[in-house]
Design an enzyme around this catalytic site. Sequence first.
Site, PDB file in Angstrom:
ATOM      1  N   TYR A   1       0.864  -1.186   0.000  1.00 11.36           N
ATOM      2  CA  TYR A   1       0.000   0.000   0.000  1.00 11.36           C
ATOM      3  C   TYR A   1       0.895   1.228   0.000  1.00 11.36           C
ATOM      4  CZ  TYR A   1       0.321   0.113   5.255  1.00 11.36           C
ATOM      5  OH  TYR A   1       0.728   0.147   6.556  1.00 11.36           O
TER       6      TYR A   1
ATOM      7  N   GLU B   1       1.637  -1.180  -6.190  1.00 15.89           N
ATOM      8  CA  GLU B   1       1.223  -0.311  -5.078  1.00 15.89           C
ATOM      9  C   GLU B   1      -0.281  -0.094  -5.142  1.00 15.89           C
ATOM     10  OE1 GLU B   1       2.687   1.242  -2.537  1.00 15.89           O
ATOM     11  OE2 GLU B   1       4.846   1.173  -2.971  1.00 15.89           O
TER      12      GLU B   1
END
Length: 248
Positions: free
Chosen positions: A42, A106
Site C-alpha cells: 500500500y 502499489e
Amino acid sequence: MSDFGELGAGLPEANDELVDRKILSPNHDERKLPISMVVIHYTEMEDKGFAIERLCDPEAKVSANYLIGKGGEVVRLVPEDKRAWHAGVSYWRGIKDVNSASIGIELDHPGHKYGYCEFPDAQFEALVPLVSRIVKQYDIPRANVVGHSDVAPARKIDPGELFPWDRLAEYGLCLPRPKKLERGDPFDNDASFYLALERFGYDITDGHKAVEAFQRRWRPEKINGEIDGEVRAILFQLLLDRDRGHTR
Ligand SMILES: [Zn+2]
C-alpha cells in the site's frame, strides 16, 4: 513472444490492455533476475496524486511497476522488463534482490498511518486481472505472490492484515490460508520453527518480526509475534501442502 518478432518494435507495448495510464518513473534500472514474484504494497498516502509524485520523484528513489487507484485505475510507472524500486532491503526464498525478481504493485491506500481501512472493491477488481495476467505470463508460483511485509518483515507491515488474501486465493493467484490443519506438532522448539519459517520463505533475522509478518499474512486475527500452537500448525500445514505438491 510477439508474433511479429523484431518487427514488433514500434507496435503498442504488450500488456497494455489493463493499463489506464502510463507515467514513466525515472526510478528504475535493469533487472538482474528473471521475474518470479509479485509484491503487493500500500502507498500509505492520503492521496493518489501525492503517491504518483513521490513514486516519480528522483530524490525519493522509490517506484513500483504499477499503482492501482481506489477506483480501480491502473497506472504503469515502470515497464515490466525494468527493475522498479519498491521492495528495498528484502528477502524471499533465497532471493535477496527482490526488486530484480518481482513486479511491484502499489495500492492507493492510507495505510496504518492515515486510518487503516478495507481495500475498496473497485481497486481489488482491478488488481485481480492484472495479477492474473502477470502470473500467467511469467509462470509465477502462487507461493511467490506476497506482501511487502512478507519480504521485509523487520521493516514493513504493508499491505497489512486487511488485505483480502483469501479472495485473491479464490482466483488461484496466491496461496489460501490453510483451513484444515493436520494434527501433530513437528517443531521440537522455537529454533526448529524458525528454520521451517525460513524454509517457507521468510527472512528470520529478526525472529519476533518474522513471526508477526507470518501472522499478518496467515492468521491476521492475532498478531503478537509469539509462536503459539495455531501458528505452528499453520506453518506445518503450509509446508506439508507444498511438499505434497498441492501448492506451488
Ligand atoms: Zn511497501
